[in-house]
Design an enzyme around this catalytic site. Structure first.
Site, mmCIF file in Angstrom:
data_model
loop_
_atom_site.group_PDB
_atom_site.id
_atom_site.type_symbol
_atom_site.label_atom_id
_atom_site.label_comp_id
_atom_site.label_asym_id
_atom_site.label_seq_id
_atom_site.Cartn_x
_atom_site.Cartn_y
_atom_site.Cartn_z
ATOM 1 N N CYS A 54 0.799 -1.226 0.000
ATOM 2 C CA CYS A 54 0.000 0.000 0.000
ATOM 3 C C CYS A 54 0.832 1.276 0.000
ATOM 4 O O CYS A 54 0.269 2.373 0.003
ATOM 5 C CB CYS A 54 -0.983 -0.043 1.158
ATOM 6 N N HIS A 102 -2.661 8.036 6.476
ATOM 7 C CA HIS A 102 -2.928 6.742 5.840
ATOM 8 C C HIS A 102 -4.322 6.290 6.291
ATOM 9 O O HIS A 102 -5.111 5.859 5.476
ATOM 10 C CB HIS A 102 -1.840 5.747 6.218
ATOM 11 N N HIS A 113 -9.798 2.065 0.333
ATOM 12 C CA HIS A 113 -8.334 1.965 0.361
ATOM 13 C C HIS A 113 -7.881 1.438 -1.004
ATOM 14 O O HIS A 113 -8.082 0.273 -1.316
ATOM 15 C CB HIS A 113 -7.901 1.039 1.492
#
Lengths: 401, 354, 85
Positions: free
Chosen positions: A159, A292, A327
């Protein structure tokens, strides 16, 4: 050291395609995370941030023939790449050295999982075997432009892939190995990814609530974003207007656990400190943090602690935009870099949706209502990956002379 | 700024964790070649290894070995290249998903399917909080990792780095890649790969960890003078890049003792090398290595490893030379040249420190 | 119950790849997490898969697992009263 500026942005996510659409949706405070519609899965009751275009529609947007073999990841990448290159007026190459650096994690998996039995048992769809790996997806994005790039590579740090692509690109510019770098990331939703996160039991069955005491997990998303980066000197020479500066960045490793983040957020702390040091800025200079903030119990607490270690009791406005987009994994570093840059240049802080109650151990609450008309000088954005691949970077306004 | 190769460790289809292949190579007998695994128990305690697939065990082992040989306890950066990552675990998860209707799937296999697991696992084992990254660009993955490290040395960000190449091959992936021309249909040995060009090569399964440092020590194998890259170049571009590379390093073309290339027996792959050899490196001895280590996405890591081993010994054994009946002594400068599908190309200049 | 405990120990050894362990090494009353076998969050997920696959017991969250995976004995008791296969 050469000053690195951003001269083009391109984005596609569940919010839609293009920077104007993205800003409009962010200001409207409306999440694009909904029950799964397009992906064929038994888990269709789970919410996700799906790009609102089918493969067919993406092909039409790009003038790509229906029989041309290409993965959804590459299609989305091409859409974002075109927008970024057009804004940066990169239509022909002339005498510049231009690199393409993209992040992705599961490559062409969305096609491989559909055709896997054919891959193993017969000759059908065998063209997609060669499109399975991460690097092939980036090559396919490169082929969508008439441009002959001087380097094409792929970073795969889960990620934080797209963030690390930006960093690698900046190092290429600083060492004089490229005049211009187009860096970003792309990832489409796949059954593989959805089931993977599901087995880790970190998916929320409702829209995620980053930084909320009762957060239950994340929602997956999909999308792509690219940034055109060059030295200030190159932008002047090409007569393009810089959007902002990339003033600092750092990549550090949590080295704590195969998937979980350390409770004190060591990797995140080191990444944020490293980015500040690289930018020669103090914590008080940061006016907004695009966190994040995935909405998992583990990430948000760990990231929050890391912020408290860096910023003490003077934490700047923080929001996670993951409740808008889901996400977007490998793309998230670039999607959130674009959102951070839009915040910086247009003077707004997007809301952290679905927040109601503070996490007990943290000393701050995220921004719950969009702030408009704010003067931001420096914004920091975090991207953290499984395995503790933690990256932070800072974008700064260019002072008018 | 100088960058040195301090040490390297490999696990491959050659005898693992040794340089025995340099004197007595094992010649692959078939097209599908699995690596020879060392006894991992002496490198990784069982409590740690129970959740590591084969490739992770390999990566941790070669990393530890490279650090030990190079006399470094903690690198500043860990950077890997891998074309497919832990493909065995990826397949395990994919098969479970397709066979069980998306139910009861193994979380550990998913966790290991992401490519960055390799660099992360090495960092976790070493407790290394420094720079950590992973490149996955087909046959240019290792080259990208090396470029990243080299730039960070240039910018003064790091003093040491582990740069790695890791890929494994499974029977299923071997069959799939075979359908798109990666492997020879007939059993191919070294002579066939050299003399009869055809579609595909022989497969390898490979792990290499290379320790780089900005300081010389007693273990140093050689110096990396520079690495340059190109994409889809025409012939004159390659020539220009090579000329600039040599000029910048103060090395004349006549000082280059040999060129290390990724010749594999695949006609299309080899024709690119042959054309560049005749254009830029006329009459230079050619060193190849894929006949010993096989083709894989991170095979180019072996190019670097083979070149460093040659420079450390200052000798090219006959079995590494593409066309020669005797070895070459007093080797001082080598070019390592790699391309993947004539897209990305890398050219690295290495020099002996002796 | 004794038989189920022994069976479960073997299943745990297999699922968690505890190569060097034998049935006798696992104390059915000792905690599985924190001390004892020192398992972690990923092991908990593997145990959840094991419960589903082998005994047809579906746990919705990792938190539910925490109570059930206190020890092999607690686990066996839960399985005995909830198993669907």
């Amino acid at each position: 050291m050469a000053e690195i500026v951003i001269t083009g942005l391109g984005i596609i996510s569940a919010l839609g395609s293009g920077i104007e659409v993205t800003v409009g949706r962010l200001l409207s405070e409306k999440s694009a995370v909904e029950k799964i519609k397009h992906l064929q899965t038994v888990h269709c009751d789970l919410p996700a941030g799906e790009v609102p275009y089918s493969d067919t529609q993406l092909r039409e947007m790009l003038n790509i023939a229906p029989d041309y073999n290409i993965t959804r990841t590459s299609l989305m990448g091409q859409v974002a790449l075109k927008e970024a290159m057009s804004q940066a007026k990169l239509s022909d190459k002339q005498n510049f050295t231009v690199a393409l650096v993209a992040g992705n994690t599961v490559g062409g998996m969305e096609k491989s999982e559909q055709y896997y039995h054919h891959f193993l048992n017969d000759e059908e769809y065998k063209e997609y075997i060669g499109l399975h790996d991460c690097g092939a997806c980036t090559e396919m994005i490169a082929q969508g432009t008439p441009f002959n790039f001087d380097l094409v590579t792929t970073i795969s740090t889960a990620c934080s892939s797209a963030a690390n692509s930006v960093f690698f690109g900046a190092d290429m510019l600083k060492t004089g190995r490229a005049d211009i770098v187009v860096a970003g990331g792309t990832e489409c939703l796949s059954k593989f990814h959805l089931n993977g996160f599901n087995t880790l039991m970190i998916l929320d069955s409702e829209v995620c609530k980053p930084f909320d005491k009762n957060r239950r997990g994340l929602n997956l998303g999909e999308g792509a974003a690219f940034l055109v980066m060059e030295t200030a000197e190159s932008a002047r020479r090409r007569n393009v207007v810089p959007i902002c500066k990339l003033s600092g960045y750092a990549n550090r490793c949590d080295a704590f656990h195969q998937t979980a983040s350390s409770p004190e957020g060591e990797g995140a702390f080191l990444a944020m400190e490293g980015a500040l040091a690289d930018a020669a800025l103090q914590p008080a200079d940061i006016d907004y943090i695009n966190a994040h903030g995935t909405g998992t119990p583990n990430n948000d607490e760990s990231e929050g602690h890391a912020m408290m270690r860096v910023f003490g009791d003077r934490i700047p406005p923080v929001s996670s935009t993951k409740a808008f987009t889901g996400h977007t994994t490998s793309a998230s570093g670039a999607i959130e870099a674009v959102i951070s840059i839009l915040s910086l240049t247009r003077g707004f802080i997007p809301a952290n949706l679905n927040f109601s109650e503070k996490i007990d151990s943290l000393n701050f609450m995220p921004v719950t209502k969009t702030m408009q008309g704010v003067n931001l000088r420096h914004v920091l954005t975090n991207s953290f990956g499984f395995g503790g691949n933690d990256s932070s970077c800072i974008f700064s306004k260019i002072e008018q002379q | 700024m100088s960058v040195y190769i301090q040490s390297a460790a490999q696990i491959s289809i050659q005898e693992p964790l040794t340089e025995k292949w340099f004197a007595e190579p094992h010649i692959p007998a078939g097209n599908f070649n699995l690596s020879i695994e060392p006894d991992y128990k002496s490198f990784i305690p069982p409590a740690e290894s129970r959740r590591m697939g084969r490739l992770l065990k390999r990566a941790v082992t070669t990393s530890k070995e490279a650090l030990r040989k190079g006399g470094c306890e903690m690198p500043d950066a860990i950077i890997s290249g891998t074309g497919l990552g832990c493909i065995e675990n990826t397949e395990k998860f994919l098969n479970a998903m397709l066979d069980n209707g998306e139910e009861c799937m193994p979380p550990t296999a998913f966790m290991q399917s992401t490519h960055n697991t390799i660099s992360s696992q090495v960092a976790l084992t070493l407790k290394c909080h420094g720079y950590n990254s992973t490149y996955s660009q087909q046959g240019f993955s290792f080259d990208s990792a090396l470029l990243d490290a080299f730039m960070q040395f240039e910018l003064g960000k790091i003093g040491t780095a582990l740069v790695e190449g890791h890929d494994e091959m499974t029977p299923d992936y071997y069959n799939m890649l075979g359908k798109i021309g990666y492997w020879r249909k007939e059993t191919a040995d070294t002579e066939k790969l050299r003399k009869s060009k055809g579609v595909g090569s022989i497969s390898g399964s490979s792990s290499v960890s290379i320790l780089l440092s900005d300081k010389l020590n007693d273990n140093t194998l050689c110096e990396i003078k520079n690495i340059v890259t190109l994409h889809s170049p025409n012939k004159s571009e390659i020539w220009n890049v090579v000329s600039r590379l040599l000029a910048k390093a103060g090395v004349a073309m006549s000082d280059i003792d040999a060129v290390v290339v990724g010749l594999s027996g695949d006609a299309e792959n080899d024709s690119v090398y042959e054309s560049v050899m005749s254009q830029c490196f006329t009459d230079k001895p050619v060193v190849w290595y894929k006949h010993l280590f096989g083709e894989s996405f991170c095979a180019s890591a072996f190019g670097m490893y083979v070149a460093a081993t040659i420079l450390n010994n200052r000798f090219i054994p006959k079995h590494l030379l593409y066309k020669s009946d005797k070895g070459i002594n007093n080797v001082k400068n080598l070019i390592v040249y790699n391309h993947f599908h004539n897209k990305n190309h890398s050219i690295t200049l290495l020099q002996s420190i002796k | 119950m004794e038989q189920l405990i022994e069976e479960l120990k073997q299943e745990i050894i297999n699922a968690l790849n505890l190569e060097d362990m034998t049935l006798a090494d696992i104390d059915e009353n000792a905690p599985l997490f924190g001390e004892g076998l020192c398992l972690d969050s990923i092991d908990a997920l593997e145990l959840i898969v094991l419960m589903d696959k082998k005994y047809g017991i579906k746990l919705k969250t990792a938190a539910e697992g925490k109570e059930i995976f206190k020890s092999v004995k607690v686990m066996a008791e839960y399985i005995a009263s909830h198993r669907t296969k």
